[in-house]
Design a protein around this motif. Structure first.
Motif, PDB file in Angstrom:
ATOM      1  N   THR A   3      -2.276 -13.191  -4.935  1.00  0.00           N
ATOM      2  CA  THR A   3      -2.550 -12.476  -3.697  1.00  0.00           C
ATOM      3  C   THR A   3      -3.347 -11.226  -4.017  1.00  0.00           C
ATOM      4  O   THR A   3      -3.002 -10.484  -4.925  1.00  0.00           O
ATOM      5  N   ARG A   5      -4.878  -7.520  -3.040  1.00  0.00           N
ATOM      6  CA  ARG A   5      -4.578  -6.358  -2.206  1.00  0.00           C
ATOM      7  C   ARG A   5      -5.896  -5.739  -1.738  1.00  0.00           C
ATOM      8  O   ARG A   5      -6.939  -5.957  -2.336  1.00  0.00           O
ATOM      9  N   VAL A  22       0.923   1.282   1.159  1.00  0.00           N
ATOM     10  CA  VAL A  22       0.451   0.642   2.390  1.00  0.00           C
ATOM     11  C   VAL A  22      -0.644   1.505   2.990  1.00  0.00           C
ATOM     12  O   VAL A  22      -0.701   2.706   2.761  1.00  0.00           O
ATOM     13  N   GLN A  28      -2.909  -3.282  13.707  1.00  0.00           N
ATOM     14  CA  GLN A  28      -2.791  -4.735  13.691  1.00  0.00           C
ATOM     15  C   GLN A  28      -2.035  -5.149  14.932  1.00  0.00           C
ATOM     16  O   GLN A  28      -0.999  -4.580  15.249  1.00  0.00           O
ATOM     17  N   SER A  46       3.605  -3.212   9.589  1.00  0.00           N
ATOM     18  CA  SER A  46       3.260  -3.533   8.214  1.00  0.00           C
ATOM     19  C   SER A  46       4.426  -3.183   7.294  1.00  0.00           C
ATOM     20  O   SER A  46       4.959  -2.083   7.337  1.00  0.00           O
ATOM     21  N   LYS A  47       4.818  -4.146   6.495  1.00  0.00           N
ATOM     22  CA  LYS A  47       5.877  -3.941   5.510  1.00  0.00           C
ATOM     23  C   LYS A  47       5.316  -4.283   4.131  1.00  0.00           C
ATOM     24  O   LYS A  47       4.249  -4.881   4.016  1.00  0.00           O
ATOM     25  N   GLN A  49       6.262  -6.567   2.160  1.00  0.00           N
ATOM     26  CA  GLN A  49       6.206  -8.019   2.011  1.00  0.00           C
ATOM     27  C   GLN A  49       5.138  -8.647   2.904  1.00  0.00           C
ATOM     28  O   GLN A  49       4.847  -9.815   2.784  1.00  0.00           O
ATOM     29  N   GLY A  50       4.571  -7.906   3.857  1.00  0.00           N
ATOM     30  CA  GLY A  50       3.589  -8.442   4.791  1.00  0.00           C
ATOM     31  C   GLY A  50       3.791  -7.845   6.169  1.00  0.00           C
ATOM     32  O   GLY A  50       4.274  -6.728   6.296  1.00  0.00           O
ATOM     33  N   TYR A  51       3.446  -8.581   7.194  1.00  0.00           N
ATOM     34  CA  TYR A  51       3.588  -8.105   8.564  1.00  0.00           C
ATOM     35  C   TYR A  51       4.816  -8.709   9.222  1.00  0.00           C
ATOM     36  O   TYR A  51       5.204  -9.825   8.919  1.00  0.00           O
ATOM     37  N   PRO A  66       9.356 -11.973  10.217  1.00  0.00           N
ATOM     38  CA  PRO A  66       8.219 -11.953   9.287  1.00  0.00           C
ATOM     39  C   PRO A  66       7.168 -12.975   9.687  1.00  0.00           C
ATOM     40  O   PRO A  66       7.492 -14.060  10.178  1.00  0.00           O
TER      41      PRO A  66
END
Length: 67
Positions: A3, A5, A22, A28, A46-47, A49-51, A66
């Motif tokens: 993944t 960034r 972040v 978003q 936004s976290k 781990q993702g959104y 999630p």
């Protein structure tokens, strides 16, 4: 595949956003059509781990789903 960034500038150099950091202020949203065919945008959170999509229960509690 790893993944990737986002690319950011740190001390004048371009590099990947450090793990755990972040981007603040990145808007978003998720377009949603309601049953009466109106269109709304639901903000995503936004976290690390993702959104996540905040879901508000009738009792007032918020559950983060999630994506």
């Amino acid at each position: 595949m790893a993944t990737r960034r986002p690319l950011v500038r740190i001390s004048g150099r371009t590099q990947q956003l450090p793990a755990g950091d972040v981007l603040a202020g990145v808007a978003q949203s998720l377009p949603v059509y309601q049953t009466n065919q109106t269109f709304v945008l639901i903000s995503l959170t936004s976290k690390i781990q993702g959104y996540v999509l905040p879901v508000y229960q009738a009792a007032g509690a918020v559950v983060e789903v999630p994506l």
